[in-house]
Design a protein around this motif. Structure first.
Motif, PDB file in Angstrom:
ATOM      1  N   ARG A   3       0.283   6.750  -2.374  1.00 13.09           N
ATOM      2  CA  ARG A   3      -1.049   6.881  -1.704  1.00 13.09           C
ATOM      3  C   ARG A   3      -0.987   7.446  -0.206  1.00 13.09           C
ATOM      4  NH1 ARG A   3      -6.359   6.997  -4.324  1.00 13.09           N
ATOM      5  NH2 ARG A   3      -6.856   7.053  -2.001  1.00 13.09           N
ATOM      6  N   ASP A  45     -11.496   1.842  -9.718  1.00 15.05           N
ATOM      7  CA  ASP A  45     -11.941   2.894  -8.811  1.00 15.05           C
ATOM      8  C   ASP A  45     -10.579   3.175  -7.813  1.00 15.05           C
ATOM      9  OD1 ASP A  45     -11.276   0.387  -7.438  1.00 15.05           O
ATOM     10  OD2 ASP A  45     -13.256   0.352  -6.317  1.00 15.05           O
ATOM     11  N   LYS A  46      -9.437   3.008  -8.313  1.00 18.01           N
ATOM     12  CA  LYS A  46      -8.228   3.389  -7.692  1.00 18.01           C
ATOM     13  C   LYS A  46      -7.333   4.984  -7.919  1.00 18.01           C
ATOM     14  CE  LYS A  46      -7.381  -0.684  -5.683  1.00 18.01           C
ATOM     15  NZ  LYS A  46      -7.191  -0.994  -4.492  1.00 18.01           N
ATOM     16  N   PHE A  47      -8.250   5.502  -8.735  1.00 16.77           N
ATOM     17  CA  PHE A  47      -7.543   6.919  -9.313  1.00 16.77           C
ATOM     18  C   PHE A  47      -8.797   8.029  -8.853  1.00 16.77           C
ATOM     19  CE2 PHE A  47      -5.288   3.371 -11.671  1.00 16.77           C
ATOM     20  CZ  PHE A  47      -3.982   3.860 -11.439  1.00 16.77           C
ATOM     21  N   GLU A  48      -8.070   9.137  -8.579  1.00 18.27           N
ATOM     22  CA  GLU A  48      -8.963  10.218  -8.124  1.00 18.27           C
ATOM     23  C   GLU A  48      -9.526  10.862  -9.469  1.00 18.27           C
ATOM     24  OE1 GLU A  48      -6.145  11.627  -4.886  1.00 18.27           O
ATOM     25  OE2 GLU A  48      -7.928  12.987  -4.877  1.00 18.27           O
ATOM     26  N   LEU A  66      -8.924  -0.707 -17.299  1.00 14.89           N
ATOM     27  CA  LEU A  66      -8.844  -0.431 -15.703  1.00 14.89           C
ATOM     28  C   LEU A  66      -9.597  -1.605 -14.984  1.00 14.89           C
ATOM     29  CD1 LEU A  66      -8.519   3.120 -15.595  1.00 14.89           C
ATOM     30  CD2 LEU A  66      -6.710   1.691 -15.196  1.00 14.89           C
ATOM     31  N   ASN A 113       2.045  -1.675  -8.307  1.00 17.44           N
ATOM     32  CA  ASN A 113       1.207  -1.660  -6.990  1.00 17.44           C
ATOM     33  C   ASN A 113       1.938  -1.180  -5.701  1.00 17.44           C
ATOM     34  OD1 ASN A 113      -1.371  -2.899  -7.954  1.00 17.44           O
ATOM     35  ND2 ASN A 113      -0.414  -4.914  -8.117  1.00 17.44           N
ATOM     36  N   GLU A 171      -8.686  -4.544 -12.456  1.00 15.27           N
ATOM     37  CA  GLU A 171      -9.155  -4.356 -10.857  1.00 15.27           C
ATOM     38  C   GLU A 171      -8.670  -2.830 -10.499  1.00 15.27           C
ATOM     39  OE1 GLU A 171      -9.379  -7.843  -8.490  1.00 15.27           O
ATOM     40  OE2 GLU A 171      -9.353  -8.968 -10.185  1.00 15.27           O
ATOM     41  N   LEU A 172      -8.471  -1.717 -11.241  1.00 16.96           N
ATOM     42  CA  LEU A 172      -8.115  -0.604 -10.661  1.00 16.96           C
ATOM     43  C   LEU A 172      -8.948   0.569 -11.115  1.00 16.96           C
ATOM     44  CD1 LEU A 172      -4.215  -0.865 -12.543  1.00 16.96           C
ATOM     45  CD2 LEU A 172      -4.792  -1.219  -9.947  1.00 16.96           C
ATOM     46  N   TYR A 230       2.212   2.491  -6.227  1.00 17.28           N
ATOM     47  CA  TYR A 230       0.954   3.094  -6.100  1.00 17.28           C
ATOM     48  C   TYR A 230       0.565   3.121  -4.550  1.00 17.28           C
ATOM     49  CZ  TYR A 230      -4.169   3.566  -5.848  1.00 17.28           C
ATOM     50  OH  TYR A 230      -5.407   3.865  -5.294  1.00 17.28           O
ATOM     51  N   ASN A 231       0.782   2.180  -3.796  1.00 18.49           N
ATOM     52  CA  ASN A 231       0.794   2.314  -2.277  1.00 18.49           C
ATOM     53  C   ASN A 231       1.527   3.070  -1.567  1.00 18.49           C
ATOM     54  OD1 ASN A 231      -1.243   0.142  -2.245  1.00 18.49           O
ATOM     55  ND2 ASN A 231       0.433  -1.482  -2.147  1.00 18.49           N
ATOM     56  N   ARG A 279      -5.556  -8.919 -13.229  1.00 24.23           N
ATOM     57  CA  ARG A 279      -4.584  -7.824 -12.456  1.00 24.23           C
ATOM     58  C   ARG A 279      -3.135  -8.482 -12.535  1.00 24.23           C
ATOM     59  NH1 ARG A 279      -7.371  -9.069  -6.446  1.00 24.23           N
ATOM     60  NH2 ARG A 279      -6.187 -11.071  -6.386  1.00 24.23           N
TER      61      ARG A 279
END
Ligand code: BG6
Ligand code: MG
Length: 215
Positions: free
Chosen positions: A103, A129-132, A122, A96, A126-127, A99-100, A88
């Motif tokens: 979101r 599970d971070k996207f829809e 990804l 990051n 460590e990303l 992104y925050n 990461r």
């Protein structure tokens, strides 16, 4: 109004460009084919197969399908070895934070990448599970500048293309975004494209572009 941002991966969220270059250069040297950084720039956003076709423009030989496949595998094996060192800490500065903020403001976020290694990358960052939604090289039959990958991402987000911002470092990616009726934000090499709606130097500029005064 709902908004979405579809991020390209290589060159926008992580700098894998050097790894791609190193692997293609080893292949080109093995085959005795001239290859340099300018040719490498033409490979941005372009599928692995199409990238090899561009490299082979400098060769006088013709290659069988079997030889092509061997070359693609050779390059990808070298490339994938480099990916193992990604963590990461390799996420591009300010991603990051951006992104925050997005979101928090309920902006939908997706990945639209030509790479078949998207999920591996990804995961390393460590990303995963971070996207829809994720649309990648495994989902498409037509590489950027065709809009297919972005249209799939928009569909998976349940969004209209006109409400999607695309962030791209590749000229081919800007063409793809515009062909898909999306708003194109260019960074790095893609800022050379006259088609870009916005040209940025820093990912944090996207906050104002997408949210206006609100942040
Ligand atoms: C894109 C890169 O994201 O993915 C290109 O910008 C690359 O340079 C393409 O060729 C395909 O990547 P992969 O990982 O499937 O070989
Ligand atoms: Mg890119």
């Amino acid at each position: 109004m709902n908004k979405a941002v579809i991020f390209d991966l290589d060159g926008v969220i992580v700098s894998t460009d050097g790894y791609h270059y190193k692997a293609w250069k080893l292949l080109a040297d093995r085959e005795g084919i001239y290859f340099d950084k300018d040719i490498n720039n033409r490979l941005r956003g372009v599928s692995r197969r199409k990238s090899l076709e561009i490299i082979l423009e400098k060769s006088n030989s013709s290659y069988s399908e079997e030889q092509i496949n061997e070359m693609l595998e050779y390059k990808n094996n070298i490339y994938r070895k480099s990916l193992k060192s990604l963590t990461r800490n390799n996420i591009i500065e300010n991603f990051n934070e951006l992104y925050n903020v997005l979101r928090t403001n309920n902006v939908k976020l997706a990945i639209g990448s030509s790479s078949k290694n998207t999920k591996t990358i990804l995961r390393q960052l460590e990303l995963l599970d971070k996207f829809e939604a994720i649309a990648d090289g495994n989902d498409i039959s037509k590489s950027k500048p065709d809009p297919e990958v972005f249209l799939i991402a928009a569909k998976r987000l349940n969004m209209n293309p006109v409400d999607c911002f695309v962030v791209e470092d590749a000229i081919a990616g800007i063409k793809a975004a515009k062909a898909g009726n999306m708003i194109a934000i260019a960074i790095n090499d893609a800022t050379k494209s006259a088609l870009a709606d916005y040209k940025i130097e820093n990912l944090l500029e996207i906050k104002n572009i997408v949210l206006g005064g609100k942040s």
